[in-house]
Design a protein around this motif. Sequence first.
Motif, short mmCIF file in Angstrom:
data_model
loop_
_atom_site.label_atom_id
_atom_site.label_comp_id
_atom_site.label_asym_id
_atom_site.label_seq_id
_atom_site.Cartn_x
_atom_site.Cartn_y
_atom_site.Cartn_z
N ARG A 189 0.91 -1.53 -0.22
CA ARG A 189 0.29 -0.17 -0.14
C ARG A 189 1.25 0.97 0.05
N GLY A 190 0.24 2.33 -0.41
CA GLY A 190 0.89 3.59 0.04
C GLY A 190 1.05 4.29 0.83
N GLY A 191 1.54 5.12 1.25
CA GLY A 191 1.80 6.14 2.99
C GLY A 191 2.01 6.97 2.74
N GLU A 192 3.22 7.72 4.31
CA GLU A 192 3.36 8.83 4.05
C GLU A 192 5.04 8.54 4.22
N VAL A 193 5.61 9.03 3.91
CA VAL A 193 6.76 9.05 3.69
C VAL A 193 7.65 10.41 4.26
N THR A 194 8.87 10.38 4.58
CA THR A 194 9.28 11.86 5.35
C THR A 194 10.66 11.36 5.12
N ILE A 195 10.90 12.78 4.50
CA ILE A 195 12.80 13.54 4.26
C ILE A 195 12.58 14.54 5.27
N PRO A 196 14.25 14.57 5.63
CA PRO A 196 14.66 15.42 6.04
C PRO A 196 14.18 17.34 5.85
N ARG A 197 14.36 17.70 5.75
CA ARG A 197 13.94 18.99 5.83
C ARG A 197 14.99 19.56 5.61
N ARG A 198 16.28 19.56 5.67
CA ARG A 198 17.68 19.81 5.04
C ARG A 198 17.60 19.24 3.85
N ASP A 199 18.00 18.25 2.77
CA ASP A 199 17.65 17.80 1.78
C ASP A 199 16.35 18.08 0.97
N ILE A 200 15.31 19.26 1.63
CA ILE A 200 14.60 19.64 0.70
C ILE A 200 14.84 21.24 -0.05
N SER A 201 15.95 21.62 0.42
CA SER A 201 16.36 22.52 -0.13
C SER A 201 15.97 23.26 -1.12
N GLU A 202 15.21 24.65 -1.10
CA GLU A 202 14.96 24.95 -3.40
C GLU A 202 16.28 25.96 -3.05
N PRO A 203 17.32 25.39 -4.57
CA PRO A 203 17.55 26.88 -4.68
C PRO A 203 16.43 28.15 -5.67
N VAL A 204 16.84 29.47 -5.13
CA VAL A 204 16.25 30.62 -5.42
C VAL A 204 17.15 31.50 -6.03
N PHE A 205 16.64 32.54 -7.34
CA PHE A 205 17.43 33.53 -7.12
C PHE A 205 16.38 35.44 -5.99
N HIS A 206 17.70 35.91 -6.33
CA HIS A 206 17.15 37.20 -5.27
C HIS A 206 18.12 38.43 -5.43
N HIS A 207 17.71 39.28 -5.56
CA HIS A 207 18.43 40.36 -5.41
C HIS A 207 19.59 40.28 -4.69
N GLY A 208 21.21 40.65 -4.80
CA GLY A 208 22.02 40.59 -5.19
C GLY A 208 22.34 42.31 -4.43
N GLN A 209 23.56 42.89 -3.71
CA GLN A 209 23.33 43.62 -2.57
C GLN A 209 24.09 44.52 -2.75
N GLY A 210 24.73 44.06 -4.19
CA GLY A 210 25.46 45.29 -4.57
C GLY A 210 26.06 46.85 -4.04
N GLY A 211 26.81 47.33 -4.69
CA GLY A 211 27.36 48.55 -4.86
C GLY A 211 28.28 48.50 -3.65
N GLN A 212 28.93 49.83 -2.78
CA GLN A 212 30.26 49.22 -1.69
C GLN A 212 29.49 48.80 -0.67
N ASN A 213 29.97 48.52 0.01
CA ASN A 213 29.39 48.86 1.52
C ASN A 213 30.37 48.89 2.61
#
Length: 428
Positions: free
Chosen positions: A48-72
């Motif tokens: 039968r089917g059922g529930e399976v568990t994956i550690p949260r650390r293994d399902i991180s997704e790559p994302v696009f985001h704005h870099g800080q840029g400029g001089q800091n």
Amino acid sequence: MSYIIDRRLNSKKKSTVNRQRFLRRYKQHIKRAVEEAIHDRSISDIERGGEVTIPRRDISEPVFHHGQGGQNTRIYPGNKEFVTGDEFQRPESGGGGGSGQGKASNQGEGEDNFTFSISQEEFLDFMFEDLELPYLVRKQLKDATAFETRRAGYSTSGSPEKLHVVRSLRAAHARRIALGGNDRKEIRALRKELWALEALPADETSQEQMQALRDQIAELDKKARRLPFIDDFDLRYNNLVKVPVPSSKAVMFCVMDVSGSMTQSIKDIAKRFFILLYLFLQRNYKQIELVFVRHHTHAKEVDEQEFFYSRETGGTIVSSALQLTADIIDKRYSPADWNIYIAQASDGDNWDGDSATCSDLLMKRILKKVQYYAYVEITTGPHQNLWYEYEQVHDAFPEEFAMQHITDAGEIYPVFRKLFEKRTEGAA
């Protein structure tokens, strides 16, 4: 933060597409979770089917985001206590250093492991992935029965029993349309002209014109009726040709020891192994036959129900099962036509002197005809005498003969995967 969502692969049922994409992306994690779930299940609900568990650390997704840029410009706190080369002391237990031995707290938050449900089909797909019957080869039958009759369109000649009625009527209708189309078109035009004259006041001239139209319509109608409803030219027959087809038929012999030395727990493990094998074969192979053989002092070919649920028991003479298996192969399953597989489960305890007979039967009558022979010994103690005889068989036939040891139910699935993992193709 900006998110880019790719929906190019989505259809109207985009949740289904996204689910399949998720299963492909985390295939290895899900497969590992399925294998862990199998150990916690009974054989009755393993599929039968059922529930399976994956550690949260293994399902991180790559994302696009704005870099800080400029001089800091950043200002960091100073360091007055340590210099290069100093070592930090490990915090004592319970000191809040994250050692895991501290007291529980009523504050803070975190993330649980990711749990989701998979269907029965998905569970079985991951369960039996990368498994196959070893060395399954396609065999060409040598006699005329190896040819398979297949449909190959239609012909204009043939025997009456091959007549295709629908195709014949369709051809006849098309012929009548093609040959009588112009006449019927002309009839329709003349009838419209006749109806127009009949609507006008009657006089001698119009009566003559109407009669001429009626005569012309009758002549054309008579001509159209001369076209036969169906002609020999219209008949269509099913065209059947004989095509040589390679045979990949396979038979699996399930041989189980039910002697008195097999305790109830050992019998339960053996049944679980064969149920898993049965489920694997029924799901992955359409053209395969199963032969069930139970034995104690005597061997008997039985059906599926009796094989798994009969309570008959007795002494132990393993050679009786091998002798029966060899006889069945000789009578019903020619090695030229069939891929032959045998799976045997036993506790290894055998009557004195009979183990040598077993190895002799295997090497002289059976292994030269089979693709693969899998032996599973189920015992919590040391190996029995049958195991040591079978080691000699394995040395003589290392490709065709495999043997594994099971001590508890948790080892059934790992042993099953070892026995039926994919191997390179080879001839029988």
